[in-house]
Structures are given as structure tokens and as C-alpha cells.
Design an enzyme around this catalytic site. Sequence first.
Site, short mmCIF file in Angstrom:
data_model
loop_
_atom_site.label_atom_id
_atom_site.label_comp_id
_atom_site.label_asym_id
_atom_site.label_seq_id
_atom_site.Cartn_x
_atom_site.Cartn_y
_atom_site.Cartn_z
N LEU A 15 -41.52 56.49 -1.16
CA LEU A 15 -41.20 56.29 -2.57
C LEU A 15 -40.91 54.81 -2.85
CD1 LEU A 15 -38.80 59.31 -3.20
CD2 LEU A 15 -41.31 59.21 -3.28
N ARG A 22 -31.53 46.66 -10.20
CA ARG A 22 -30.33 45.97 -9.72
C ARG A 22 -30.65 44.69 -8.96
NH1 ARG A 22 -28.16 51.66 -7.30
NH2 ARG A 22 -30.40 52.08 -7.41
N GLY A 86 -37.43 59.55 -11.75
CA GLY A 86 -36.56 60.02 -10.67
C GLY A 86 -37.30 60.30 -9.38
N ASN A 235 -30.45 47.77 -2.85
CA ASN A 235 -30.52 47.92 -4.31
C ASN A 235 -30.22 46.61 -5.03
OD1 ASN A 235 -31.00 50.78 -4.14
ND2 ASN A 235 -28.87 50.96 -3.54
N LYS A 359 -48.42 13.52 9.63
CA LYS A 359 -49.12 14.47 8.77
C LYS A 359 -50.60 14.46 9.10
CE LYS A 359 -51.53 13.80 5.37
NZ LYS A 359 -52.22 13.38 4.16
N SER A 413 -44.54 -3.53 16.78
CA SER A 413 -43.65 -3.00 15.74
C SER A 413 -44.05 -3.51 14.36
CB SER A 413 -42.22 -3.45 16.02
OG SER A 413 -41.80 -2.87 17.23
N ALA A 431 -46.91 -7.63 16.90
CA ALA A 431 -45.91 -7.11 15.96
C ALA A 431 -46.11 -7.72 14.57
CB ALA A 431 -44.51 -7.42 16.47
C1 UD1 Z 1 -31.22 57.62 -3.49
C2 UD1 Z 1 -30.81 59.10 -3.45
C3 UD1 Z 1 -29.42 59.22 -2.83
C4 UD1 Z 1 -29.41 58.60 -1.44
C5 UD1 Z 1 -29.95 57.15 -1.50
C6 UD1 Z 1 -30.16 56.63 -0.08
C7 UD1 Z 1 -31.76 60.34 -5.33
C8 UD1 Z 1 -31.55 60.81 -6.71
N1 UD1 Z 1 -30.78 59.63 -4.81
O1 UD1 Z 1 -30.34 56.93 -4.36
O2 UD1 Z 1 -29.07 60.61 -2.71
O3 UD1 Z 1 -28.09 58.62 -0.92
O4 UD1 Z 1 -31.23 57.10 -2.16
O5 UD1 Z 1 -30.57 55.29 -0.10
O6 UD1 Z 1 -32.76 60.64 -4.74
N2 UD1 Z 1 -38.14 55.81 -6.81
C9 UD1 Z 1 -39.38 56.14 -7.27
N3 UD1 Z 1 -39.50 56.68 -8.52
C10 UD1 Z 1 -38.43 56.93 -9.31
C11 UD1 Z 1 -37.15 56.60 -8.81
C12 UD1 Z 1 -37.04 56.04 -7.56
O7 UD1 Z 1 -40.40 55.93 -6.58
O8 UD1 Z 1 -38.64 57.43 -10.41
C13 UD1 Z 1 -38.03 55.21 -5.47
C14 UD1 Z 1 -37.42 53.81 -5.51
O9 UD1 Z 1 -38.43 52.81 -5.62
C15 UD1 Z 1 -36.69 53.72 -4.17
C16 UD1 Z 1 -36.37 55.18 -3.85
O10 UD1 Z 1 -37.17 55.99 -4.69
O11 UD1 Z 1 -37.50 53.19 -3.15
C17 UD1 Z 1 -34.89 55.50 -4.08
O12 UD1 Z 1 -34.55 55.17 -5.43
P1 UD1 Z 1 -33.21 54.43 -5.76
O13 UD1 Z 1 -33.17 54.20 -7.22
O14 UD1 Z 1 -33.02 53.27 -4.88
O15 UD1 Z 1 -32.16 55.59 -5.42
P2 UD1 Z 1 -30.64 55.45 -4.96
O16 UD1 Z 1 -29.79 55.28 -6.17
O17 UD1 Z 1 -30.52 54.44 -3.90
CA CA Z 2 -31.86 52.91 -2.93
#
Ligand code: UD1
Ligand code: CA
Length: 467
Positions: A15, A22, A86, A235, A359, A413, A431
Site C-alpha cells: 500500500l 504529515r 483508506g 509518517n 576536476k 611552484s 617557479a
Molecule cells: C496504519 C494502520 C494502523 C497501523 C499502522 C502501522 C489503518 C487504518 N491503520 O495506520 O492500524 O498501526 O498503519 O504503521 O490501516 N494508504 C493507501 N491508501 C489509502 C490510505 C493509506 O494506499 O487510502 C497507504 C499509505 O500510503 C501507507 C499505508 O497505506 O503506506 C498506511 O497508511 P497510513 O496513513 O500511514 O496509516 P497509519 O495512520 O500509519
Molecule cells: Ca503509516
Amino acid sequence: MTIVEPLDDLQVCVLAAGKGKRMCSSLPKVLHPVLGRAMLDYILHTVEELQPKGIALVTGHASDQVQAHVGNPANLSWVIQDKQLGTGHAVRQCEAVINDVRDVLIVCGDTPLLRSATLRHLVAAHRRSDAGITVLTAFPPSPQGYGRIVRDGAGAITRIVEQRDADGAEQQIAEVSTGIYCVRFDTLFTLLHRVENHNAQHEYYLPDIVPIGLKEGIKVASAAMEDPSEMLGINNRAQLAEAERAMQQRIIHDWQLQGVTIEQPESVRIEHAVRIGSDTTIHAGSQLLGSTTIGDGCEIGPYAIIDHGWIDDQVKVLPFSHIDHASVGEQATVGPFARLRPEAKLADSVHIGNFVEVKKSIVGSGSKINHLSYVGDSIIGEACNIGAGTITCNYDGANKHQTTIGDRVFIGSDTKLIAPVTVGDDATVGAGSILTKDVRKGGLTLSARPEQRHLPHWQRPRKQHKG
Ligand code: UD1
Ligand code: CA
């Protein structure tokens, strides 16, 4: 080397679609480097080590940049998540590219410290217990920001609650979700279709497959991550620095076990792609960057910076030297306070001393440029001595010109070589010369010098005393 079995009954879902709000950056979060390598590259390499049937990479925010970075590895499928609704929604987008496997392993793109052995341990635990869902959990030093693992009286997982949705008591839970899951393929997408977004962030949470699965009678298990430093999710920039520190300790430890002495390791930076030979000492405050390669028996620093340098065996790079895209032959000495710029190529046993800049030049075996010089666009032969303050005047304001110096040449030099100019073998240049014409082989060449005068009756001015 241990032979590891491919996990070909497995697809991995990575993912990486989030913007990484952030990070406050125009660069997608997963492309931020950790010790010179994008965090996404770490995770892709880690999952490739499992040799899975395929990898689905979910991107969304700035996916064109991510695709340009990753290229087109053979077993990788691109999945675009247009709106980042999500983690549950992100995995759901993979439905079309995942099929015909026993399990799906889900990892996040922002955990570069994760090791493939840990993932193997998760998959093995999942298969041993024959669970439908196995969550990888950990006890980090602080659970702050992570989803908490909620268990019932018998110790079984009931759900995972995100930081923002957790009540006071839940926030006290020390066990967290690493965000990594192994799920039976035949149940994953059915469960994901039931996930809703009734939560603080109005997102479809992947962790919600746990309570939904339990309601369906699906077995939910957990596996523990032994070293919680592996789960560090990046993050923000503070966590980025924390991850670099942890990765640095790991890299330094590996080099120490391979025979490299590292003085004051906490002061040293050694990036991911660097290679170092045995019996080399890296002194305090040094930085080895990019694809820098260092041979055996070298002394580097203190406070040397080498970026994409190629350093042969038994080389000394003395304090405060900067080497950038340049190469140094065996037994050469560089510095202190030397600067080797791109395409500087030093042969073996060359000495480059303090306040010398080189260089785009080749310096032949055993030649010495020891003090206060600029050498650019030059070819210098073997066993030459280039005196203090020698300058190759390579630039006429519009074009760069070449200086060529033969073997066994002695340049006195403070000589200026107005390029283009060639100096023959065995020549000696007096020199203070200003060379505007080619210099013949052998003999002594020198420019006319101003006459030296002596004024015997001259007196130093005296200090005037006022009042
Ligand atoms: C997430 C988990 C949390 C866990 C933590 C561990 C969820 C809701 N929360 O929180 O339980 O403890 O990781 O690090 O799963 N991403 C997508 N698409 C989206 C949202 C996120 O691809 O719509 C990807 C982000 O790019 C990232 C990963 O999912 O690589 C996690 O997302 P992030 O927003 O970092 O979640 P956390 O708040 O860290
Ligand atoms: Ca994360």
C-alpha cells in the site's frame, strides 16, 4: 548461504497510495530516501525476497512519479487508487490483479525497516494455525499513533482500534498493529466489501476485516514481531530521522561484522549502497554516500565526505576532504582539505595534498600535487611533481581547454598553465612561470622573471607618535 523456499502460493499487496500529508512534501512519501534509498525500494526488495507469485503495488497520489521511479519489474502489477479512502479501500482495488493463491500478504510502503524473515515468520504462523486472518503485532517503546490490538478475556483478538478512535483505556494498550496482515485469498475481498467508513477519519479501514471476519466465524490469529524497530512507520520527518538512525545502526553493524572498524559510529553516515573492504577504518564524522566503494585497508577521515567515490585498496583520505564522483587508485593519499570533483581519476600512489582541487583530470601513477593547486581538464603523466600554487587556467570565459603534462615532469611552484598547453616528458618548469606555449621535452623552461633589486639604504617606516 541459506536457500529459502519461494512463497509462490502468495501474492503481496503493497500500500503506497497515500499522500503522506504529515510529511508536508511535494515528493510522495514512499519516495523519500532513507540513507540514500527510497523507502518504497526497501519494502519492494524485502517482499521480492519472499519470491511470491506476484506483487500488487497500490499507488494514487503522484502515481506517475512513483511509476517513473520503480520502472517495470517483471512480477509487479500496478493498481491505481484514485481517491485515498483508506487502507481497506486500497486493498480492495487489488481485486482484479490478485487471484489463484492461498494467501495475500498486505504490507505498507512506509515501513522500510521490515525484514523478509519477519514476513516469512508471519506467513508460516498463519499457515500453521490455519487462520483466515493473521495480524502481525508488536510492542513498540511507545504505542502512540498506531492501531491498538483489543483482546477479550481469553486473550483472543476482537478488533483493532485506531489511535483517533481509541478511548482512554484503549490508548493504554501496549500491543499495536504493525499494519501487516496475512489473509486467505478466498475470504479477503468478501470481507473488504463489508467494511464501512464510520470512524473518525471517514476511511475504509483494513483492520475492520478483523471484527467482520470474527462475525463470519473466520479464525483470527496473531503473530508477534520480535524486533519492534522493524515496524517503524514513517509518517513525518521526525520518524524519517528515527528510521535513518535505526537503519544506520543496522548497516554499521553489518560492516563491523565484515571487518570494518568504525570510530564513533553514531557520528558516521554510511548510505545503503556503499561497499567497504576489510581492515578499513572509517574515522569519526565521515560520510560515505551514494554508490561509494572503498577497498581494503583504507583510512577514511575523520570528517571526510565521499559521494559516489571509487577508492582502491590502502588509500588514505585525510581529514576534511571531499570526493565527489571521482576515483582514487591504490596506496594514494588525499588531503587533508582536498577536493576531488567529478571525473577526477587518480592512479595508484598519487599524493593530493591540502587545498588542492582536481576536476575532470587524470593524474598518473606516483604523481604529487601537494599544496594549494587547481587542476582541471588535464592529463598528468606518471611521477610528476606539481609545485605549490600551480594553476591550470582551463577556462577562457567561454570554453574549457585541455592541459597535457608528460611523465616525470617537475612544475615549479606558482606556475600558471594557460590551456590549451602541452608539457613534454622530463621537462622542468621554473617557479612562477606563465606557460602560454607548449613546453618541449627535458631541459628547463621558465618565463622571464622580473629583475630582483636590492636597496641597501632603505629604512622601514617608523610608527608616528601623536601629541
Ligand atoms: C496504519 C494502520 C494502523 C497501523 C499502522 C502501522 C489503518 C487504518 N491503520 O495506520 O492500524 O498501526 O498503519 O504503521 O490501516 N494508504 C493507501 N491508501 C489509502 C490510505 C493509506 O494506499 O487510502 C497507504 C499509505 O500510503 C501507507 C499505508 O497505506 O503506506 C498506511 O497508511 P497510513 O496513513 O500511514 O496509516 P497509519 O495512520 O500509519
Ligand atoms: Ca503509516
